[in-house]
Design a protein around this motif. Structure first.
Motif: not given
Length: 94
Positions: A49, A37-47
């Motif tokens: 930005y 979940e944490k990894t997916e949240a960071q990936e969505r945040r990266d996308e």
């Protein structure tokens, strides 16, 4: 599947164990899910930005954007269940 060792403070380890038990999951699967979940949240945040930067660069190159008042009106109409035409980007004063 590879193995990674993590060291948890005792209080966090106990909290994780209790939370896993309440959710009906094993501690192992609970931790895996939390990491995913944490990894997916960071990936969505990266996308998010990356898209923001792409749009900023597009604006800097073209000078075209949808004026805020038109976008606000469009969004309010959508929220009311209407089907307004999408606003069109125009050259804006900088």
């Amino acid at each position: 599947m590879s193995t990674t060792t993590i060291r948890l403070p005792e209080d966090l380890k106990a909290r994780v164990a209790r939370a896993a038990q309440r959710s009906g999951a094993s501690t192992h699967s609970f931790i895996l899910e939390a990491i995913a979940e944490k990894t997916e949240a960071q990936e969505r945040r990266d996308e998010f930005y990356a898209e923001a930067l792409r749009r900023k660069e597009d604006f800097e190159q073209t000078g075209r954007a949808v004026p805020w008042d038109e976008m606000r009106d469009y969004m309010l109409r959508l929220a009311r269940g209407e089907h307004p035409p999408r606003p069109v980007a125009k050259k804006v004063d900088r």
